[in-house]
Design a protein around this motif. Structure first.
Motif, PDB file in Angstrom:
ATOM      1  N   PHE A 126       0.814  -1.218   0.000  1.00 33.19           N
ATOM      2  CA  PHE A 126       0.000   0.000   0.000  1.00 33.19           C
ATOM      3  C   PHE A 126       0.848   1.269   0.000  1.00 33.19           C
ATOM      4  O   PHE A 126       0.321   2.361   0.216  1.00 33.19           O
ATOM      5  N   ILE A 134      -7.185   3.896   2.372  1.00 35.11           N
ATOM      6  CA  ILE A 134      -6.885   2.835   3.329  1.00 35.11           C
ATOM      7  C   ILE A 134      -7.808   2.935   4.542  1.00 35.11           C
ATOM      8  O   ILE A 134      -8.457   3.966   4.761  1.00 35.11           O
ATOM      9  N   MET A 138      -5.238   0.779   9.223  1.00 37.83           N
ATOM     10  CA  MET A 138      -4.029   0.871   8.417  1.00 37.83           C
ATOM     11  C   MET A 138      -3.422   2.273   8.515  1.00 37.83           C
ATOM     12  O   MET A 138      -2.197   2.435   8.547  1.00 37.83           O
TER      13      MET A 138
END
Length: 254
Positions: A126, A134, A138
């Motif tokens: 990511f 996200i 996260m």
């Protein structure tokens, strides 16, 4: 890594003509490479204490001494993780993590640190995403990674998991414990959740009305059975300390 010694630390706020005591002559010794959780009700002084340690707030009186072994150090590297991730929405995950390294001119060293913590926190896939792409859990992991890239001696955490759902909260609890065990930073973790304080801390300090009112050494190991009789008894004792405002004791070694 660094330890923290507080000597008669006090903080008094002026509210109109009234003095409000946020911290009341606190004495606390936190050893280096220890994981200490501080628990208490909202308004008990937990966040004020962290803000003073991180120089975001000035103390009214008392002394703060940072140590490395038996040596006093004047300028330890201190980082704070807040409840909100505070990511820059126009930057990618990777670039958000680079923010703590803005003073480092060596690009190889910057990329080495970011790569390491992207891998450690399972964020590699990511790294090119933006904060709005996200999850909240996260995003908090990115905030933690940004802090770790700075490679501080002391990490202060102000209820960093308070806004997460129970699933992501448990994942991040274990992530932080794993980081502590691998990196051996000194961590001071503030929470209002008694279970979280017991699960994460090697030692737990209880605050009430600006005072330190209890201290418990839990275990050097983070492998704890939260349903054991021992942990249930500790939880009852901690809860009693939090609820009983008559208990006052401001001198502890953690």
């Amino acid at each position: 890594m660094a330890g923290i010694q507080l000597h008669n630390l006090s903080k008094i706020f002026k509210l109109k003509e009234e003095d409000v005591v946020a911290l009341n002559k606190i004495n606390l010794n936190i050893k280096d490479e220890s994981f200490v959780t501080i628990v208490g009700k909202s308004g008990c002084g937990k966040t004020t204490l962290l803000r003073i340690l991180s120089s975001l707030e000035s103390k009214s009186e008392g002394e703060i001494v940072f140590t490395q072994g038996n040596t006093v150090i004047t300028s330890p590297k201190i980082a704070i993780v807040f409840q909100e991730p505070r990511l820059m929405p126009w930057l990618t995950i990777r670039d958000n993590m680079k923010l703590s390294l803005i003073k480092i001119k060596n690009r190889h060293e910057v990329n080495r640190r970011v790569d390491h913590y992207l891998e450690l926190l399972d964020l590699w896939r990511f790294q090119d995403a933006y904060p709005n792409q996200i999850s909240g859990g996260m995003a908090q992991r990115v905030a933690l990674g940004r802090t770790l890239c700075y490679e501080p001696d002391i990490i202060l955490m102000d209820e960093p998991l308070g806004a997460l759902d129970i699933y992501n909260r448990k994942i991040l609890q274990d992530e932080i414990i794993k980081i502590f065990e691998n990196c051996k930073k000194t961590i001071v973790f503030v929470t209002h959740d008694v279970d979280e304080a017991l699960y994460m801390g090697q030692q737990v300090v209880v605050m009430n009305n600006g005072n330190l009112v209890n201290h418990m050494r839990i275990s050097e190991s983070h492998s704890k059975d939260m349903n054991s009789h021992e942990m249930k008894a500790l939880k009852r004792a901690l809860t009693h300390s939090i609820m009983d405002s008559r208990i006052i004791r401001n001198d502890f070694s953690a």
